[in-house]
Each structure stands twice: as structure tokens, then as C-alpha cells.
Design a protein around this motif. Structure first.
Motif, PDB file in Angstrom:
ATOM      1  N   SER A 179      67.530  95.734  64.623  1.00  8.00           N
ATOM      2  CA  SER A 179      68.433  97.215  64.344  1.00  8.00           C
ATOM      3  C   SER A 179      69.574  97.414  64.935  1.00  8.00           C
ATOM      4  O   SER A 179      70.669  97.411  65.032  1.00  8.00           O
ATOM      5  CB  SER A 179      67.222  97.579  65.189  1.00  8.00           C
ATOM      6  N   HIS A 235      67.156  88.580  61.464  1.00  5.72           N
ATOM      7  CA  HIS A 235      67.486  90.815  61.728  1.00  5.72           C
ATOM      8  C   HIS A 235      66.638  91.107  62.325  1.00  5.72           C
ATOM      9  O   HIS A 235      65.792  91.418  62.515  1.00  5.72           O
ATOM     10  CB  HIS A 235      66.797  91.417  59.994  1.00  5.72           C
ATOM     11  N   GLU A 250      72.517  92.462  62.292  1.00  5.69           N
ATOM     12  CA  GLU A 250      72.677  94.063  62.324  1.00  5.69           C
ATOM     13  C   GLU A 250      72.648  94.138  60.588  1.00  5.69           C
ATOM     14  O   GLU A 250      72.434  94.304  60.043  1.00  5.69           O
ATOM     15  CB  GLU A 250      73.353  94.663  63.547  1.00  5.69           C
ATOM     16  N   ARG A 251      71.485  95.607  61.111  1.00 10.92           N
ATOM     17  CA  ARG A 251      71.311  96.349  59.957  1.00 10.92           C
ATOM     18  C   ARG A 251      72.565  96.842  59.334  1.00 10.92           C
ATOM     19  O   ARG A 251      72.887  97.099  57.970  1.00 10.92           O
ATOM     20  CB  ARG A 251      70.823  98.059  60.078  1.00 10.92           C
ATOM     21  N   ASP A 252      74.088  97.316  60.345  1.00  9.99           N
ATOM     22  CA  ASP A 252      75.276  97.411  58.756  1.00  9.99           C
ATOM     23  C   ASP A 252      76.047  95.670  58.358  1.00  9.99           C
ATOM     24  O   ASP A 252      76.868  95.827  57.589  1.00  9.99           O
ATOM     25  CB  ASP A 252      76.025  97.925  59.672  1.00  9.99           C
ATOM     26  N   GLU A 295      71.728  89.407  51.514  1.00  8.62           N
ATOM     27  CA  GLU A 295      71.258  88.901  52.532  1.00  8.62           C
ATOM     28  C   GLU A 295      71.570  86.921  52.454  1.00  8.62           C
ATOM     29  O   GLU A 295      71.235  86.720  51.261  1.00  8.62           O
ATOM     30  CB  GLU A 295      69.082  88.923  53.077  1.00  8.62           C
ATOM     31  N   ASP A 352      75.031  91.456  54.214  1.00  5.82           N
ATOM     32  CA  ASP A 352      75.256  90.403  54.878  1.00  5.82           C
ATOM     33  C   ASP A 352      76.462  89.446  55.072  1.00  5.82           C
ATOM     34  O   ASP A 352      76.872  89.166  54.250  1.00  5.82           O
ATOM     35  CB  ASP A 352      73.488  89.005  54.792  1.00  5.82           C
TER      36      ASP A 352
END
Length: 315
Positions: A20, A18, A98-100, A290, A250
């Protein structure tokens, strides 16, 4: 139930990380690594088995420790392994998430990239079986030759579902031509559809995906938050099947979950539009947590179908 779900979709060991953001070329970024898990074909097979459908793996596993662990997990998931083991081990996929929820993958090849036409031909197929070929395995020249040749020669008594993959640009055009000609259902997401359309038109101007498919074959385009789009046959109206309300955590394995659920429902005798509505519900569950695992249970899917959205306890 008419037959079995048999998939050539290869299994690799997944290392999710994971981040940023995706770093620029030559840059660096800190990653929070999660526990390794089986991915690729494992998600597809276990999702089908979780819905009470007989599932069998037709992709190679090796003698190495990663293959041993995956074989045990397949058995626990209720999946039959049809191919003999090879000396070596399966490959590894590094997933940058990534975070999205968007994901970028780097994949190394192992014994899963060495399918045998002899082993595939030795499998006894039964009328009503559904064969699933994932185009992610066609990026390897040897696999492309073996799987496209075998898929193109399948008897009409079995259903062939071809899943286009993010590696669409790496697949030989001749493999696309052979498989699209035989496929009963072709499924892809928006980016994959655009890429494959461009590739085919570049190779032969004026020729698109539909031109290579049987007139009676179904075309499915997964449209993310919009759900998916179905064209039952050449010239038929394109029907939108809406998505279910959910949150995006995710995207890894969501497409595989959608494809698996659609196939499971088809094997249960459902109409393809109904199968895709159920697949949308399963995908909404998969994207809300996730990792693609654990795969959605039939109970969870039925609750989303009834409610129209994913609640936190569904994930």
C-alpha cells in the motif's frame, strides 16, 4: 534486417511484492507477493524477440536452478545465449510496487555481476549489430570496468545504445565518460537525466551529457505520461514524441520495454523518431498491466499505433 540485438543487460530472478505504501525506516508493511519471474535483461531480450528481431544475450548465467529456469525461458522466447555458464546462480531483485504503480527495488548480486572481458571479446560481431549496455550493471565495480572498457572499444560498424538506469548515482564517473563518448544512442528517464547531469557537473564543472557524446549521437529522454523527447544530434531541436493513452498498473519493466522496442525498430531500418513512436505504444501496453511480462506482441503494438490508445484487451 541489418543485424542482431545483443544485450549485456543482466538477468535476475524478480520477486514482486505489492504494497500500500513504502514503510518508513524501521517500519513494516504487509505485502501481497506474486509469483517469481525473470527480470532485467529478460524483459528487454524477450521484447525484442517478440517483434521478430534476432536477439542474443551477452550476460552470464550460472549453473544454479534459477539460471537453469531462465535459460529455458530464454530459449522459449527465441533468445540466443552467447556466454558460457559460470558456477553459481543469478541474483534476486525484490520489487516493492505501490498502488499507483511506482516501484522500489532491492537487488542482490549473483553470477550476472561477473562478466568476462575475454568472453565478450570472443563474440563475433557483425556489421549492423546493435549492442545494448544497461547502466544498471555498471553499479558493480567489476562489471563497470569490463562493460565500459568493452563498450568503448566496439568497432564503428556496430551501433551502441547505452541505457541509463535508476542506479545512475552508483556508476563510476569514468565509466560514464567512456561509454557516452562511444554511444550512438543514449536513453534515460527524467530523474536519471537530472541525476547524471548533476554527477557530471560535480565531477567537472560545465560538462554535461551532451559534451561527452559524439556530435552525431542521438539523445532520448523518456518523460512518462508525456511520452519521450528526442534530440537527433548535438545542437538539434528537441522533438517531443507524445505518449499513448493508457492506465497505469505497474511501472516495472516499462523502461526496458521502451528501450527494447526502439532498438528492434532501429534494426528494422526505421527512423529513430518512428522507432520511438512505436516504443511509446509498447510502453503504454506494458504499463497497463501488472508485471512487465508478457511483453507486447507486434500485433498489439500495431493496434495501439492505429487506435491511439490502449484498450483493456491490449494488455
Amino acid at each position: 534486417m541489418a543485424g542482431r540485438f545483443i544485450s549485456t543487460h543482466s538477468v535476475v530472478l524478480v520477486l514482486p511484492m505489492h504494497i500500500s505504501h513504502t514503510p518508513v525506516r524501521g517500519g513494516s508493511v504487509h505485502a501481497d507477493a506474486a509469483t517469481s519471474r525473470p527480470g532485467g535483461g529478460f524483459t528487454t531480450l524477450s521484447a525484442v524477440a517478440a517483434q521478430g528481431v534476432a536477439a542474443a544475450m551477452a550476460s552470464p548465467l550460472g549453473t544454479g536452478p534459477n539460471s537453469f529456469a531462465v535459460r529455458q525461458q530464454l530459449v522459449e522466447a527465441g533468445v540466443e545465449v552467447l556466454t558460457p555458464e559460470l558456477v553459481g546462480d543469478i541474483g534476486v531483485a525484490i520489487q516493492l510496487i505501490e498502488r499507483d504503480g511506482s516501484m522500489t527495488s532491492v537487488v542482490t548480486a549473483g553470477v550476472e555481476s561477473e562478466p568476462s572481458r575475454v568472453s565478450l571479446d570472443r563474440m563475433v560481431l557483425k556489421p549492423g549489430d546493435l549492442i545494448h549496455i544497461a547502466a544498471s550493471d555498471l553499479a558493480n565495480p567489476h562489471s563497470a570496468m569490463v562493460l565500459a572498457g568493452w563498450g568503448a572499444a566496439l568497432p564503428p560498424s556496430v551501433t551502441l545504445v547505452v541505457a541509463v538506469s535508476p542506479a545512475v548515482e552508483q556508476v563510476p564517473v569514468e565509466s560514464w565518460r567512456r561509454l557516452l563518448k562511444r554511444a550512438d544512442v543514449v536513453t534515460m528517464n527524467v530523474r536519471e537525466a537530472a541525476a547524471l547531469t548533476s554527477i557530471l557537473a560535480t565531477h567537472e564543472p560545465g560538462v554535461g551529457i551532451r559534451h561527452l557524446m559524439k556530435p552525431e549521437a542521438a539523445l532520448v529522454r523518456r518523460t512518462g505520461i508525456m511520452g519521450c523527447e528526442l534530440q537527433r544530434a548535438k545542437g538539434a531541436e528537441r522533438v517531443t514524441i507524445p505518449a499513448f493513452e493508457t492506465r497505469v498498473a505497474d511501472t516495472a519493466g516499462v523502461g526496458d520495454t521502451h528501450i527494447a522496442t526502439m532498438c528492434a525498430e532501429l534494426l528494422k531500418g526505421k527512423d529513430i523518431a518512428d522507432a520511438l513512436r512505436t516504443a511509446n505504444a509498447a510502453a503504454a501496453i506494458a504499463i497497463s498491466h501488472e508485471s512487465a511480462l508478457p511483453v507486447p506482441t507486434m500485433k498489439q503494438i500495431e493496434e495501439v499505433l492505429a487506435r491511439g490508445s490502449v484498450m483493456s484487451d491490449d494488455a
